[in-house]
Design a protein around this motif. Structure first.
Motif, short mmCIF file in Angstrom:
data_model
loop_
_atom_site.label_atom_id
_atom_site.label_comp_id
_atom_site.label_asym_id
_atom_site.label_seq_id
_atom_site.Cartn_x
_atom_site.Cartn_y
_atom_site.Cartn_z
N GLY A 113 12.14 0.28 2.42
CA GLY A 113 11.55 0.98 1.28
C GLY A 113 10.39 0.22 0.69
O GLY A 113 10.07 -0.90 1.10
N TYR A 114 9.73 0.85 -0.27
CA TYR A 114 8.58 0.23 -0.94
C TYR A 114 9.06 -0.62 -2.10
O TYR A 114 9.80 -0.16 -2.98
CB TYR A 114 7.64 1.32 -1.47
CG TYR A 114 6.84 2.01 -0.39
CD1 TYR A 114 5.56 1.58 -0.07
CD2 TYR A 114 7.37 3.10 0.30
CE1 TYR A 114 4.83 2.22 0.93
CE2 TYR A 114 6.64 3.74 1.29
CZ TYR A 114 5.36 3.30 1.60
OH TYR A 114 4.64 3.93 2.59
N LEU A 137 5.62 -1.86 2.18
CA LEU A 137 6.71 -1.18 2.88
C LEU A 137 7.55 -2.20 3.64
O LEU A 137 7.05 -2.90 4.53
CB LEU A 137 6.16 -0.13 3.85
CG LEU A 137 7.22 0.62 4.67
CD1 LEU A 137 8.19 1.37 3.76
CD2 LEU A 137 6.56 1.58 5.66
N HIS A 138 8.82 -2.26 3.31
CA HIS A 138 9.79 -3.11 4.01
C HIS A 138 10.60 -2.22 4.95
O HIS A 138 11.01 -1.12 4.58
CB HIS A 138 10.73 -3.79 3.02
CG HIS A 138 10.03 -4.62 2.00
ND1 HIS A 138 9.64 -5.93 2.24
CD2 HIS A 138 9.62 -4.33 0.73
CE1 HIS A 138 9.05 -6.41 1.16
NE2 HIS A 138 9.02 -5.46 0.23
N TRP A 139 10.86 -2.76 6.17
CA TRP A 139 11.68 -1.97 7.10
C TRP A 139 12.26 -2.93 8.14
O TRP A 139 11.76 -3.04 9.25
CB TRP A 139 10.83 -0.89 7.78
CG TRP A 139 11.64 0.30 8.23
CD1 TRP A 139 12.74 0.29 9.04
CD2 TRP A 139 11.40 1.67 7.89
NE1 TRP A 139 13.21 1.55 9.22
CE2 TRP A 139 12.40 2.44 8.52
CE3 TRP A 139 10.45 2.33 7.12
CZ2 TRP A 139 12.46 3.82 8.42
CZ3 TRP A 139 10.51 3.69 7.01
CH2 TRP A 139 11.51 4.43 7.66
N HIS A 176 5.37 -4.40 6.11
CA HIS A 176 4.34 -3.57 6.72
C HIS A 176 3.20 -3.32 5.74
O HIS A 176 3.37 -2.63 4.73
CB HIS A 176 4.94 -2.23 7.16
CG HIS A 176 5.93 -2.36 8.27
ND1 HIS A 176 5.56 -2.34 9.60
CD2 HIS A 176 7.27 -2.53 8.25
CE1 HIS A 176 6.64 -2.49 10.35
NE2 HIS A 176 7.69 -2.61 9.56
N HIS A 181 0.42 6.03 4.89
CA HIS A 181 1.29 6.91 4.11
C HIS A 181 1.13 8.37 4.48
O HIS A 181 2.04 9.16 4.28
CB HIS A 181 1.01 6.73 2.62
CG HIS A 181 -0.35 7.16 2.20
ND1 HIS A 181 -1.48 6.41 2.44
CD2 HIS A 181 -0.77 8.28 1.55
CE1 HIS A 181 -2.54 7.03 1.96
NE2 HIS A 181 -2.14 8.17 1.42
N ILE A 184 3.76 9.00 7.28
CA ILE A 184 5.09 8.42 7.09
C ILE A 184 6.17 9.28 7.72
O ILE A 184 7.24 8.79 8.09
CB ILE A 184 5.38 8.21 5.58
CG1 ILE A 184 6.60 7.29 5.38
CG2 ILE A 184 5.58 9.54 4.88
CD1 ILE A 184 6.38 5.88 5.84
N LEU A 205 11.81 7.72 0.44
CA LEU A 205 10.72 7.06 1.15
C LEU A 205 9.48 7.94 1.18
O LEU A 205 8.35 7.46 1.03
CB LEU A 205 11.15 6.72 2.57
CG LEU A 205 12.13 5.55 2.71
CD1 LEU A 205 12.70 5.50 4.12
CD2 LEU A 205 11.43 4.23 2.39
N ASP A 208 7.91 7.86 -2.30
CA ASP A 208 7.33 6.54 -2.57
C ASP A 208 6.06 6.32 -1.75
O ASP A 208 5.12 5.65 -2.21
CB ASP A 208 8.34 5.43 -2.26
CG ASP A 208 9.38 5.26 -3.36
OD1 ASP A 208 9.23 5.91 -4.43
OD2 ASP A 208 10.33 4.49 -3.16
N ALA A 209 6.02 6.88 -0.54
CA ALA A 209 4.80 6.77 0.28
C ALA A 209 3.64 7.46 -0.43
O ALA A 209 2.50 6.96 -0.43
CB ALA A 209 5.03 7.38 1.65
N GLY A 213 1.47 4.52 -1.26
CA GLY A 213 0.71 4.38 -0.04
C GLY A 213 -0.79 4.22 -0.21
O GLY A 213 -1.40 3.34 0.42
#
Length: 233
Positions: A113-114, A137-139, A176, A181, A184, A205, A208-209, A213
């Motif tokens: 998530g962001y 952005l974490h994934w 990331h 975005h 996404i 997500l 949030d993008a 983004g």
């Protein structure tokens, strides 16, 4: 002759994203090597002016299941040994860390998530400075240790090692910056099983993008431009 930026891509939708335009504006011609399909050799990887190793949904320790990782690791190690400019994102950062002798392992949890980073003192003085307080952005579920001789630049709660640099030529990012975005949805589809298993709502997500983004794209361009400036200095 234009400079060449070679990107190692592990899944089609995790590409250079917003960094494509940044690199092209700096005069780089862009080419991809698709891991598991194209041959990834030390000669090919070391011939590029810039190497970007992108993300993917496997671990660096999955060599038995994905043998191409052995050759990819060897190629990355050769490039690092030669001191050539290299950028790693998520899996790419983990491959760089492992090639430098650092441990990479599953954490048994997910960070998806962001969310903003906390920069270390060194991070605040680095090219990552524009990211302070800005959601990225974490994934990921794996984590690298900081290699010997490298500088730790960023952290998040529960994941203390989010970025490191080795001089001005190597930059490794667990998160990331590059995710576009406007695309996404391809991430949400491609990682649908992981999202479901982690109990993460793709709608969050998606929203949030839209919210974060555009700002991330602008900030990412500042970060990468600053890093490229150091390479050109």
């Amino acid at each position: 002759m234009p400079r060449t930026a070679l990107a190692i891509r592990h899944v089609p939708f995790e590409d250079l994203g917003t960094l494509d335009a940044v690199l092209r504006n700096r005069g780089y011609g862009i080419a991809y090597l698709d891991a598991g399909i194209a041959a990834i050799t030390p000669e090919t990887v070391s011939a590029a002016d810039l190497l970007v190793v992108l993300g993917g949904p496997i671990g660096v320790y999955d060599r038995d299941r994905y043998p191409f990782l052995i050759e990819e690791q060897r190629a990355i190690r050769a490039r690092l040994d030669a001191g050539l400019p290299t950028l790693g994102v998520c899996l790419g950062a983990q491959l760089i860390a492992q090639a430098m002798g650092a441990e990479v392992a599953s954490t048994g949890r997910h960070e998806i998530g962001y969310a903003p980073l906390t920069l270390t003192d060194e991070g605040q003085a680095s090219v990552l400075a524009p990211l302070q307080g800005h959601p990225v952005l974490h994934w990921h579920g794996d984590q690298f240790e900081i290699p010997h001789g490298a500088t730790r630049l960023a952290e998040t709660p529960g994941f203390p090692n989010q970025a490191f640099a080795l001089g001005d030529t190597v930059l490794a990012l667990q998160f990331h910056l590059e995710a576009d975005h406007t695309r996404i949805e391809s991430w949400l589809i491609g990682h649908a099983h992981e999202l479901a298993a982690a109990g993460i709502d793709p709608g969050r997500l998606r929203s949030d993008a839209i919210a974060f983004g555009p700002g991330l794209a602008l900030t990412a361009a500042r970060v990468i431009d600053a890093w490229l400036d150091r390479l050109d200095a």
